[in-house]
Motif scaffolding. Structure first.
Motif, PDB file in Angstrom:
ATOM      1  N   GLU A 103     -38.436 -33.766  82.712  1.00 25.32           N
ATOM      2  CA  GLU A 103     -39.206 -32.528  82.843  1.00 25.32           C
ATOM      3  C   GLU A 103     -40.538 -32.697  82.123  1.00 25.32           C
ATOM      4  OE1 GLU A 103     -38.585 -28.457  80.738  1.00 25.32           O
ATOM      5  OE2 GLU A 103     -37.491 -28.333  82.651  1.00 25.32           O
ATOM      6  N   VAL A 104     -41.633 -32.395  82.827  1.00 23.97           N
ATOM      7  CA  VAL A 104     -42.988 -32.581  82.293  1.00 23.97           C
ATOM      8  C   VAL A 104     -43.664 -31.230  82.134  1.00 23.97           C
ATOM      9  CG1 VAL A 104     -45.226 -33.694  82.634  1.00 23.97           C
ATOM     10  CG2 VAL A 104     -43.147 -34.817  83.436  1.00 23.97           C
ATOM     11  N   ASN A 105     -44.247 -30.999  80.966  1.00 23.73           N
ATOM     12  CA  ASN A 105     -45.006 -29.781  80.675  1.00 23.73           C
ATOM     13  C   ASN A 105     -44.203 -28.510  80.927  1.00 23.73           C
ATOM     14  OD1 ASN A 105     -47.182 -31.319  79.913  1.00 23.73           O
ATOM     15  ND2 ASN A 105     -48.276 -31.109  81.854  1.00 23.73           N
ATOM     16  N   GLY A 106     -42.883 -28.598  80.744  1.00 21.97           N
ATOM     17  CA  GLY A 106     -42.030 -27.422  80.829  1.00 21.97           C
ATOM     18  C   GLY A 106     -41.830 -26.858  82.215  1.00 21.97           C
ATOM     19  N   GLY A 107     -42.359 -27.511  83.258  1.00 22.37           N
ATOM     20  CA  GLY A 107     -42.229 -26.953  84.597  1.00 22.37           C
ATOM     21  C   GLY A 107     -41.881 -27.960  85.669  1.00 22.37           C
ATOM     22  N   THR A 108     -42.589 -29.064  85.719  1.00 23.12           N
ATOM     23  CA  THR A 108     -42.361 -30.078  86.747  1.00 23.12           C
ATOM     24  C   THR A 108     -41.205 -30.980  86.347  1.00 23.12           C
ATOM     25  OG1 THR A 108     -44.728 -30.103  87.274  1.00 23.12           O
ATOM     26  CG2 THR A 108     -43.397 -31.949  88.060  1.00 23.12           C
ATOM     27  N   SER A 109     -40.214 -31.104  87.220  1.00 28.50           N
ATOM     28  CA  SER A 109     -39.077 -31.975  86.936  1.00 28.50           C
ATOM     29  C   SER A 109     -38.838 -32.899  88.117  1.00 28.50           C
ATOM     30  CB  SER A 109     -37.811 -31.161  86.640  1.00 28.50           C
ATOM     31  OG  SER A 109     -37.445 -30.375  87.752  1.00 28.50           O
ATOM     32  N   PHE A 110     -38.271 -34.065  87.830  1.00 26.53           N
ATOM     33  CA  PHE A 110     -37.995 -35.035  88.887  1.00 26.53           C
ATOM     34  C   PHE A 110     -36.866 -35.961  88.442  1.00 26.53           C
ATOM     35  CE2 PHE A 110     -41.331 -36.773  86.190  1.00 26.53           C
ATOM     36  CZ  PHE A 110     -40.865 -38.051  85.909  1.00 26.53           C
ATOM     37  N   ASP A 111     -36.239 -36.597  89.425  1.00 29.58           N
ATOM     38  CA  ASP A 111     -35.196 -37.598  89.175  1.00 29.58           C
ATOM     39  C   ASP A 111     -35.789 -38.987  89.333  1.00 29.58           C
ATOM     40  OD1 ASP A 111     -33.273 -35.599  88.825  1.00 29.58           O
ATOM     41  OD2 ASP A 111     -32.883 -35.511  90.993  1.00 29.58           O
ATOM     42  N   SER A 112     -35.167 -39.936  88.664  1.00 34.16           N
ATOM     43  CA  SER A 112     -35.628 -41.319  88.791  1.00 34.16           C
ATOM     44  C   SER A 112     -34.472 -42.270  88.557  1.00 34.16           C
ATOM     45  CB  SER A 112     -36.764 -41.617  87.801  1.00 34.16           C
ATOM     46  OG  SER A 112     -36.350 -41.411  86.467  1.00 34.16           O
ATOM     47  N   THR A 113     -34.628 -43.482  89.051  1.00 32.21           N
ATOM     48  CA  THR A 113     -33.659 -44.559  88.874  1.00 32.21           C
ATOM     49  C   THR A 113     -34.345 -45.714  88.174  1.00 32.21           C
ATOM     50  OG1 THR A 113     -32.454 -43.942  90.884  1.00 32.21           O
ATOM     51  CG2 THR A 113     -32.125 -46.184  90.044  1.00 32.21           C
ATOM     52  N   ARG A 114     -33.686 -46.255  87.147  1.00 30.89           N
ATOM     53  CA  ARG A 114     -34.278 -47.353  86.386  1.00 30.89           C
ATOM     54  C   ARG A 114     -33.304 -48.521  86.286  1.00 30.89           C
ATOM     55  NH1 ARG A 114     -35.531 -45.613  80.633  1.00 30.89           N
ATOM     56  NH2 ARG A 114     -33.356 -46.190  80.312  1.00 30.89           N
ATOM     57  N   ILE A 115     -33.828 -49.713  86.453  1.00 36.64           N
ATOM     58  CA  ILE A 115     -33.071 -50.946  86.282  1.00 36.64           C
ATOM     59  C   ILE A 115     -33.638 -51.700  85.083  1.00 36.64           C
ATOM     60  CG2 ILE A 115     -32.466 -53.178  87.294  1.00 36.64           C
ATOM     61  CD1 ILE A 115     -31.039 -50.909  88.616  1.00 36.64           C
ATOM     62  N   GLN A 116     -32.751 -52.184  84.217  1.00 35.50           N
ATOM     63  CA  GLN A 116     -33.152 -53.022  83.088  1.00 35.50           C
ATOM     64  C   GLN A 116     -32.384 -54.339  83.163  1.00 35.50           C
ATOM     65  OE1 GLN A 116     -32.107 -50.540  79.743  1.00 35.50           O
ATOM     66  NE2 GLN A 116     -34.153 -49.680  79.586  1.00 35.50           N
ATOM     67  N   ALA A 117     -33.070 -55.429  82.912  1.00 33.29           N
ATOM     68  CA  ALA A 117     -32.442 -56.749  82.868  1.00 33.29           C
ATOM     69  C   ALA A 117     -33.035 -57.512  81.694  1.00 33.29           C
ATOM     70  CB  ALA A 117     -32.664 -57.513  84.170  1.00 33.29           C
ATOM     71  N   SER A 118     -32.198 -58.246  80.989  1.00 35.07           N
ATOM     72  CA  SER A 118     -32.694 -59.011  79.842  1.00 35.07           C
ATOM     73  C   SER A 118     -31.830 -60.245  79.630  1.00 35.07           C
ATOM     74  CB  SER A 118     -32.702 -58.162  78.567  1.00 35.07           C
ATOM     75  OG  SER A 118     -31.378 -57.797  78.193  1.00 35.07           O
ATOM     76  N   SER A 119     -32.417 -61.222  78.973  1.00 34.99           N
ATOM     77  CA  SER A 119     -31.708 -62.450  78.614  1.00 34.99           C
ATOM     78  C   SER A 119     -32.282 -62.955  77.302  1.00 34.99           C
ATOM     79  CB  SER A 119     -31.869 -63.505  79.715  1.00 34.99           C
ATOM     80  OG  SER A 119     -31.171 -64.687  79.385  1.00 34.99           O
ATOM     81  N   ALA A 120     -31.403 -63.447  76.429  1.00 35.26           N
ATOM     82  CA  ALA A 120     -31.852 -63.919  75.120  1.00 35.26           C
ATOM     83  C   ALA A 120     -31.147 -65.221  74.763  1.00 35.26           C
ATOM     84  CB  ALA A 120     -31.582 -62.867  74.044  1.00 35.26           C
ATOM     85  N   LEU A 121     -31.898 -66.138  74.194  1.00 34.72           N
ATOM     86  CA  LEU A 121     -31.356 -67.343  73.580  1.00 34.72           C
ATOM     87  C   LEU A 121     -31.476 -67.183  72.076  1.00 34.72           C
ATOM     88  CD1 LEU A 121     -32.922 -70.161  75.801  1.00 34.72           C
ATOM     89  CD2 LEU A 121     -30.518 -69.462  75.751  1.00 34.72           C
ATOM     90  N   THR A 122     -30.346 -67.278  71.381  1.00 34.47           N
ATOM     91  CA  THR A 122     -30.337 -67.089  69.930  1.00 34.47           C
ATOM     92  C   THR A 122     -29.670 -68.283  69.269  1.00 34.47           C
ATOM     93  OG1 THR A 122     -30.111 -64.699  70.277  1.00 34.47           O
ATOM     94  CG2 THR A 122     -29.716 -65.533  68.046  1.00 34.47           C
ATOM     95  N   GLY A 123     -30.333 -68.830  68.274  1.00 32.09           N
ATOM     96  CA  GLY A 123     -29.775 -69.943  67.527  1.00 32.09           C
ATOM     97  C   GLY A 123     -29.112 -69.471  66.246  1.00 32.09           C
ATOM     98  N   TYR A 124     -28.049 -70.161  65.844  1.00 32.45           N
ATOM     99  CA  TYR A 124     -27.333 -69.847  64.611  1.00 32.45           C
ATOM    100  C   TYR A 124     -27.146 -71.140  63.827  1.00 32.45           C
ATOM    101  CZ  TYR A 124     -26.395 -65.517  67.106  1.00 32.45           C
ATOM    102  OH  TYR A 124     -26.540 -64.356  67.808  1.00 32.45           O
ATOM    103  N   TRP A 125     -28.009 -71.328  62.831  1.00 28.16           N
ATOM    104  CA  TRP A 125     -27.879 -72.472  61.942  1.00 28.16           C
ATOM    105  C   TRP A 125     -27.555 -71.971  60.538  1.00 28.16           C
ATOM    106  CZ3 TRP A 125     -30.885 -72.879  66.257  1.00 28.16           C
ATOM    107  CH2 TRP A 125     -30.763 -74.064  67.002  1.00 28.16           C
ATOM    108  N   TYR A 126     -26.646 -72.658  59.867  1.00 27.94           N
ATOM    109  CA  TYR A 126     -26.172 -72.209  58.561  1.00 27.94           C
ATOM    110  C   TYR A 126     -26.363 -73.292  57.517  1.00 27.94           C
ATOM    111  CZ  TYR A 126     -24.029 -68.254  60.922  1.00 27.94           C
ATOM    112  OH  TYR A 126     -23.825 -67.113  61.648  1.00 27.94           O
TER     113      TYR A 126
END
Length: 360
Positions: free
Chosen positions: A209-232
């Motif tokens: 809802e924008v400015n208390g009056g205009t409203s709309f629906d939406s669809t969102r896609i998120q994609a992610s990938s991470a490489l994480t190292g673990y050295w001790y």
């Protein structure tokens, strides 16, 4: 007849070109250069803040969950025959500081099997502070995620998650409120003894809802990938990382508000360092600090009618810290804090989060 057709074509092209030029001159490519509070402008400039932070929050949640699913670092089971009672003895063994007691392996019980199932819940609260004189958008973003996963093998974890998102932004005569639910899948995979891959795919349905009056629906896609190292080294953890994350939101038209698409793409190299400390029995706490450099190479909003509203890649820096608690082998609690906007003079974000996980 042909001359009339050509003239009409030239006129139409001229009008289209003039409209596009007008749109470009009215909107520009940077929200901080705008002076228009129409709903489409408010939506584009608020959504790019929200979608970037939501993408960062969700990606960080899954990366943290995957950390606890593989036997890495000081918390991993000791080989049969090593009698190490606490964190200090483990550190002494790894540093060569003291002698250790070895029992006959026939007298030592086999280490417990690694839990196959994991359930968890994660919550993050972000305060967005946009100091631009035009919008001055300030407000909150809440990301709540819950999920479960199964360890298919010692090197592969597959999971499902559900999400809830809510935001409330207010500025100089403008407001935007958003609520949405989503779901997705994730995986974790050990590529080497020290490198772990995590990946996420998430879909969300949003109501705005924008400015208390205009409203709309939406669809969102998120994609992610991470490489994480673990050295001790003893009880110290050193974790370089590289994360690639992307999202795109398709907004429906509503009244005078045209349909829009909001797209965000981030590449983030980072580094963390932490130190595990015994807090009694089999429980530990790991204080840690980290930093991530975000290159937001895609930061774009496009109106289906007027064209590009926002096209403004930028670079930012995030500083992070937290406490990772392990209560025995099967229960973890992670507390995190983060500040971003250190390279972006017009926008700061402050985030606090908690994650609780239990394996069985």
């Amino acid at each position: 007849m042909r001359a009339t057709t050509i003239a009409a074509f030239v006129l139409s092209a001229g009008i289209a070109g003039s409209s596009q030029a007008l749109a470009q001159s009215t909107y520009g490519d940077d929200c901080h250069e705008l002076d228009d509070t129409s709903p489409e402008i408010v939506t584009a400039c608020a959504k790019y803040l929200l979608n970037r932070q939501s993408l960062i929050n969700t990606t960080a949640s899954i990366t943290g969950v995957i950390l606890n699913r593989f036997d890495r670092g000081p918390n991993q089971a000791e080989p049969a025959g090593l009698e190490l009672a606490n964190r200090e003895e483990i550190a002494d063994r790894l540093s060569g500081g003291k002698s250790i007691l070895i029992a006959p392996t026939a007298d030592v019980a086999a280490p417990p099997a690694s839990p196959m199932w994991n359930i968890w819940i994660d919550g993050k609260y972000s305060w967005l502070d946009d100091t631009d004189a035009f919008t001055d958008l300030d407000g909150s973003l809440v990301n709540a995620v819950a999920g479960f996963d199964y360890k298919v093998s010692d090197r592969l974890v597959l999971g499902l998650m559900g999400t809830y998102e809510s935001s409330d932004l207010d500025g100089s005569g403008v407001t935007q409120d958003t609520d949405g639910w989503g779901g997705g899948a994730y995986l974790g995979m050990t590529l080497t003894d020290n490198v772990v891959l995590s990946a996420t795919l998430l879909g969300t349905e949003l109501d705005t809802e924008v400015n208390g009056g205009t409203s709309f629906d939406s669809t969102r896609i998120q994609a992610s990938s991470a490489l994480t190292g673990y050295w001790y080294s003893g009880t110290w953890r050193y974790s370089p990382s590289l994360t690639v994350a992307w999202s795109k939101e398709w907004q429906d038209a509503s009244g005078a508000l045209n349909a829009q698409t909001i797209e965000t793409g981030i590449i983030s190299p980072g580094f963390q360092v932490g130190n595990s400390i015994s807090i009694g029995g089999a429980s530990t706490v790991e204080p840690w600090l980290g930093a991530q450099l975000d290159w937001v190479g895609i930061n774009k909003a496009v109106d289906d009618v007027t064209g590009t509203i926002l096209d403004d890649p930028y670079t930012d820096l995030r500083l992070q810290g937290g406490l990772n608690f392990a209560f025995g082998a099967n229960t973890q609690l992670a507390l995190t804090a983060e500040i971003s906007g250190l390279l972006n003079e017009d926008s700061d974000t402050y985030t606090g989060g908690a994650n609780f996980a239990f394996q069985f």
